[in-house]
Design a protein around this motif. Structure first.
Motif, PDB file in Angstrom:
ATOM      1  N   ALA A  21     -35.022 -92.253 -54.189  1.00 22.26           N
ATOM      2  CA  ALA A  21     -33.722 -91.745 -54.638  1.00 22.26           C
ATOM      3  C   ALA A  21     -33.856 -90.465 -55.454  1.00 22.26           C
ATOM      4  N   ALA A  22     -34.902 -90.360 -56.271  1.00 20.18           N
ATOM      5  CA  ALA A  22     -35.091 -89.152 -57.089  1.00 20.18           C
ATOM      6  C   ALA A  22     -35.370 -87.939 -56.203  1.00 20.18           C
ATOM      7  N   ALA A  23     -36.242 -88.096 -55.212  1.00 20.17           N
ATOM      8  CA  ALA A  23     -36.544 -86.981 -54.308  1.00 20.17           C
ATOM      9  C   ALA A  23     -35.323 -86.625 -53.471  1.00 20.17           C
ATOM     10  N   TYR A  24     -34.589 -87.643 -53.008  1.00 16.17           N
ATOM     11  CA  TYR A  24     -33.381 -87.407 -52.211  1.00 16.17           C
ATOM     12  C   TYR A  24     -32.370 -86.606 -53.037  1.00 16.17           C
ATOM     13  N   ALA A  25     -32.050 -87.093 -54.215  1.00 16.55           N
ATOM     14  CA  ALA A  25     -31.070 -86.421 -55.068  1.00 16.55           C
ATOM     15  C   ALA A  25     -31.567 -85.052 -55.525  1.00 16.55           C
ATOM     16  N   GLY A  26     -32.890 -84.899 -55.665  1.00 13.47           N
ATOM     17  CA  GLY A  26     -33.454 -83.636 -56.105  1.00 13.47           C
ATOM     18  C   GLY A  26     -33.230 -82.487 -55.144  1.00 13.47           C
ATOM     19  N   LEU A  27     -32.823 -82.786 -53.922  1.00 14.54           N
ATOM     20  CA  LEU A  27     -32.535 -81.737 -52.943  1.00 14.54           C
ATOM     21  C   LEU A  27     -31.109 -81.204 -53.073  1.00 14.54           C
ATOM     22  N   PHE A  28     -30.339 -81.786 -53.989  1.00 16.09           N
ATOM     23  CA  PHE A  28     -28.951 -81.384 -54.218  1.00 16.09           C
ATOM     24  C   PHE A  28     -28.853 -80.573 -55.507  1.00 16.09           C
ATOM     25  N   THR A  29     -27.820 -79.750 -55.622  1.00 15.67           N
ATOM     26  CA  THR A  29     -27.564 -79.027 -56.867  1.00 15.67           C
ATOM     27  C   THR A  29     -27.116 -80.027 -57.937  1.00 15.67           C
ATOM     28  N   GLU A  30     -27.225 -79.627 -59.184  1.00 20.22           N
ATOM     29  CA  GLU A  30     -26.806 -80.495 -60.297  1.00 20.22           C
ATOM     30  C   GLU A  30     -25.356 -80.939 -60.146  1.00 20.22           C
ATOM     31  N   ASP A  31     -24.503 -80.047 -59.631  1.00 20.91           N
ATOM     32  CA  ASP A  31     -23.070 -80.328 -59.533  1.00 20.91           C
ATOM     33  C   ASP A  31     -22.608 -80.603 -58.096  1.00 20.91           C
ATOM     34  N   ALA A  32     -23.502 -81.068 -57.263  1.00 19.69           N
ATOM     35  CA  ALA A  32     -23.200 -81.290 -55.839  1.00 19.69           C
ATOM     36  C   ALA A  32     -22.005 -82.230 -55.642  1.00 19.69           C
ATOM     37  N   THR A  33     -21.328 -82.016 -54.531  1.00 19.96           N
ATOM     38  CA  THR A  33     -20.255 -82.897 -54.082  1.00 19.96           C
ATOM     39  C   THR A  33     -20.730 -83.564 -52.801  1.00 19.96           C
ATOM     40  N   TYR A  34     -20.584 -84.899 -52.741  1.00 19.04           N
ATOM     41  CA  TYR A  34     -21.115 -85.701 -51.634  1.00 19.04           C
ATOM     42  C   TYR A  34     -19.988 -86.605 -51.152  1.00 19.04           C
ATOM     43  N   VAL A  35     -19.520 -86.384 -49.925  1.00 18.69           N
ATOM     44  CA  VAL A  35     -18.446 -87.194 -49.367  1.00 18.69           C
ATOM     45  C   VAL A  35     -19.050 -88.149 -48.344  1.00 18.69           C
ATOM     46  N   VAL A  36     -18.925 -89.446 -48.639  1.00 16.33           N
ATOM     47  CA  VAL A  36     -19.456 -90.508 -47.798  1.00 16.33           C
ATOM     48  C   VAL A  36     -18.525 -90.696 -46.594  1.00 16.33           C
ATOM     49  N   PHE A  37     -19.031 -91.305 -45.523  1.00 16.53           N
ATOM     50  CA  PHE A  37     -18.256 -91.475 -44.289  1.00 16.53           C
ATOM     51  C   PHE A  37     -16.919 -92.181 -44.503  1.00 16.53           C
ATOM     52  N   ASP A  38     -16.813 -93.007 -45.546  1.00 18.46           N
ATOM     53  CA  ASP A  38     -15.563 -93.746 -45.785  1.00 18.46           C
ATOM     54  C   ASP A  38     -14.599 -92.993 -46.701  1.00 18.46           C
ATOM     55  N   GLY A  39     -14.946 -91.761 -47.073  1.00 15.74           N
ATOM     56  CA  GLY A  39     -14.081 -90.949 -47.920  1.00 15.74           C
ATOM     57  C   GLY A  39     -14.408 -91.006 -49.397  1.00 15.74           C
ATOM     58  N   THR A  40     -15.345 -91.837 -49.793  1.00 18.12           N
ATOM     59  CA  THR A  40     -15.771 -91.895 -51.188  1.00 18.12           C
ATOM     60  C   THR A  40     -16.392 -90.555 -51.578  1.00 18.12           C
ATOM     61  N   VAL A  41     -16.024 -90.057 -52.748  1.00 17.30           N
ATOM     62  CA  VAL A  41     -16.574 -88.798 -53.241  1.00 17.30           C
ATOM     63  C   VAL A  41     -17.490 -89.081 -54.424  1.00 17.30           C
ATOM     64  N   VAL A  42     -18.720 -88.576 -54.336  1.00 18.53           N
ATOM     65  CA  VAL A  42     -19.703 -88.706 -55.410  1.00 18.53           C
ATOM     66  C   VAL A  42     -19.949 -87.299 -55.926  1.00 18.53           C
ATOM     67  N   ARG A  43     -19.978 -87.157 -57.255  1.00 19.14           N
ATOM     68  CA  ARG A  43     -20.176 -85.829 -57.839  1.00 19.14           C
ATOM     69  C   ARG A  43     -21.414 -85.818 -58.722  1.00 19.14           C
ATOM     70  N   GLY A  44     -22.286 -84.867 -58.463  1.00 17.35           N
ATOM     71  CA  GLY A  44     -23.433 -84.629 -59.319  1.00 17.35           C
ATOM     72  C   GLY A  44     -24.708 -85.325 -58.881  1.00 17.35           C
ATOM     73  N   ARG A  45     -25.813 -84.642 -59.154  1.00 16.24           N
ATOM     74  CA  ARG A  45     -27.139 -85.129 -58.768  1.00 16.24           C
ATOM     75  C   ARG A  45     -27.453 -86.486 -59.390  1.00 16.24           C
ATOM     76  N   ALA A  46     -27.124 -86.671 -60.658  1.00 15.05           N
ATOM     77  CA  ALA A  46     -27.437 -87.937 -61.326  1.00 15.05           C
ATOM     78  C   ALA A  46     -26.714 -89.104 -60.649  1.00 15.05           C
ATOM     79  N   ALA A  47     -25.453 -88.928 -60.298  1.00 17.91           N
ATOM     80  CA  ALA A  47     -24.695 -89.989 -59.619  1.00 17.91           C
ATOM     81  C   ALA A  47     -25.253 -90.248 -58.223  1.00 17.91           C
ATOM     82  N   LEU A  48     -25.683 -89.192 -57.548  1.00 20.80           N
ATOM     83  CA  LEU A  48     -26.301 -89.358 -56.224  1.00 20.80           C
ATOM     84  C   LEU A  48     -27.589 -90.173 -56.325  1.00 20.80           C
ATOM     85  N   GLU A  49     -28.393 -89.858 -57.323  1.00 17.63           N
ATOM     86  CA  GLU A  49     -29.646 -90.603 -57.491  1.00 17.63           C
ATOM     87  C   GLU A  49     -29.362 -92.068 -57.806  1.00 17.63           C
ATOM     88  N   GLU A  50     -28.470 -92.319 -58.720  1.00 16.38           N
ATOM     89  CA  GLU A  50     -28.147 -93.699 -59.099  1.00 16.38           C
ATOM     90  C   GLU A  50     -27.607 -94.481 -57.902  1.00 16.38           C
TER      91      GLU A  50
END
Length: 130
Positions: A21-50
């Motif tokens: 998870a750390a390496a995966y999230a590390g490929l994103f910017t600190e403030d990245a926006t990540y939209v999951v297939f179901d429409g869920t929005v995740v914001r930020g590298r820390a939330a992506l890693e968690e």
């Protein structure tokens, strides 16, 4: 040596396959926006890693990802420091050699150049229409 956009997406799949998870999230910017297939929005590298740490240990443990396949050539914007990638792919459940149709996705990435590397600033995963 500068890393290419394609290299970044290959590293994304490798981190997924390692369940890292750390390496995966590390490929994103600190403030990245990540939209999951179901429409869920995740914001930020820390939330992506968690979130991915929980996914890799639980419901997606052992799932495999091939590097995304470019649907169209990489489109460079902003003087070449921003890239848009439209790709296809998905994750295979354990024991599946092929990607099941219901897990096939179209993915949009916006990457930004940071020094000699590329980081993902925006990601949207949409299930492909059957």
């Amino acid at each position: 040596m500068p890393v290419s956009v394609e290299d970044t997406l290959t590293r994304l799949a490798a981190a997924w396959n390692d369940g890292d998870a750390a390496a995966y999230a590390g490929l994103f910017t600190e403030d990245a926006t990540y939209v999951v297939f179901d429409g869920t929005v995740v914001r930020g590298r820390a939330a992506l890693e968690e979130g991915h740490r929980a996914l890799f240990a639980g419901p997606l443990k052992g799932f495999r990802m091939d590097p995304p396949t470019m649907a169209v050539p990489v489109r460079y914007l902003g003087g070449g420091d921003v890239a848009h990638v439209l790709a296809t792919g998905g994750t295979r459940p354990p024991g599946h050699a092929e990607l099941p149709a219901d897990r096939s996705s179209v993915v949009s990435f916006v990457l930004v150049r940071e020094d000699d590397d590329w980081r993902i600033a925006a990601f949207q995963n949409t299930r492909a229409q059957r």
